[in-house]
Design a protein around this motif. Structure first.
Motif, short mmCIF file in Angstrom:
data_model
loop_
_atom_site.label_atom_id
_atom_site.label_comp_id
_atom_site.label_asym_id
_atom_site.label_seq_id
_atom_site.Cartn_x
_atom_site.Cartn_y
_atom_site.Cartn_z
N MET A 10 1.86 5.30 -0.44
CA MET A 10 1.79 4.58 0.84
C MET A 10 0.67 5.08 1.74
SD MET A 10 5.80 4.22 1.88
CE MET A 10 5.36 3.15 3.26
N ASP B 231 3.79 6.93 7.81
CA ASP B 231 4.70 6.24 6.91
C ASP B 231 4.85 6.98 5.59
OD1 ASP B 231 5.17 4.31 8.75
OD2 ASP B 231 3.97 2.75 7.81
N HIS C 89 8.39 8.22 4.12
CA HIS C 89 8.80 7.82 2.78
C HIS C 89 9.11 9.05 1.93
CE1 HIS C 89 8.17 6.31 -1.40
NE2 HIS C 89 8.81 5.25 -0.91
N TYR C 90 8.28 10.09 2.03
CA TYR C 90 8.51 11.30 1.26
C TYR C 90 9.79 11.99 1.73
CZ TYR C 90 7.95 15.88 -0.82
OH TYR C 90 8.18 17.03 -1.53
N SER D 254 12.43 10.67 3.04
CA SER D 254 13.58 9.91 2.54
C SER D 254 13.85 10.25 1.08
CB SER D 254 13.33 8.41 2.71
OG SER D 254 14.39 7.66 2.14
#
Length: 221
Positions: free
Chosen positions: A153, A161, A165-166, A168
């Motif tokens: 991303m 972002d 994302h990482y 999560s």
């Protein structure tokens, strides 16, 4: 004659040195008789009398054009190296995800099918072998390595972002809750800066997850 882009900076620095009586040193461009500009390192020091008053200034101009050109070439080569490294990371990450990762998934599926085909009376013995768990661990490790090499991303959405994302995925893999505090001023940065920051921080978190406790907080202010 001073280059027009250097004039304001140089005159301001010279005025400060004269006003405060401090040594002067600036890198500045001067035009030669051939009309070409070259870089010089200009230095000036005050000479004081017995009462401490400045009676005159002594100065030197050292031609540093060759050094400046070497520095510019070094910056160009460094930028080129970063681009090549980024391209190589992308290639390796893509190969890990699309080839090695898929092969491991196929291996894990085959192992599950083999396990299911074993007679019930022998299944307890086979279950004691950690083959399937090792395959699952390999899949997770390859996916994590692929992500660390080049977060998918990062290019499209930016560092913020990519971090979210990482985080999560990190929570999903480890069960450790991650609380993020992102500065609203973060914004987009140069691609090489975003890649360097993401790689360094993601690698540190993945190697030492216990160091972050049960609820680590990453503050990007």
């Amino acid at each position: 004659m001073l280059h027009r882009d250097d004039r304001e900076r140089v005159l301001k620095a010279w005025q400060e040195s004269v006003t405060n009586g401090t040594p002067y040193e600036q890198e500045e461009r001067h035009r030669g008789v051939d009309g070409m500009y070259r870089w010089f390192l200009a230095r000036g020091v005050p000479l004081r009398d017995a009462q401490g008053r400045i009676v005159r200034w002594y100065g030197t101009n050292t031609d540093i054009e060759d050094r400046k050109q070497a520095e510019e070439e070094l910056r160009r080569l460094s930028g080129q190296l970063l681009v090549l490294q980024d391209e190589e990371r992308r290639r390796i990450a893509r190969d890990l995800h699309d080839s090695t990762g898929q092969d491991l998934v196929a291996l894990a599926t085959t192992l599950s099918q083999i396990h299911a085909s074993i007679p019930s009376s022998s299944r307890s013995c086979a279950s004691s072998l950690p083959v399937s768990s090792l395959a699952d661990q390999c899949i997770r490790d390859v996916r994590t390595l692929s992500y660390l090499l080049h977060p998918p991303m990062l290019d499209e959405a930016g560092l913020e972002d990519a971090i979210r994302h990482y985080a999560s995925g990190f929570t999903h893999r480890t069960g450790i809750d991650v609380q993020l505090e992102m500065s609203p001023r973060l914004g987009r940065m140069k691609p090489d800066v975003e890649l360097a920051l993401s790689s360094a921080s993601f690698k540190r978190v993945s190697r030492y997850p216990a160091a972050f406790g049960k609820s680590p907080s990453q503050d990007t202010n």
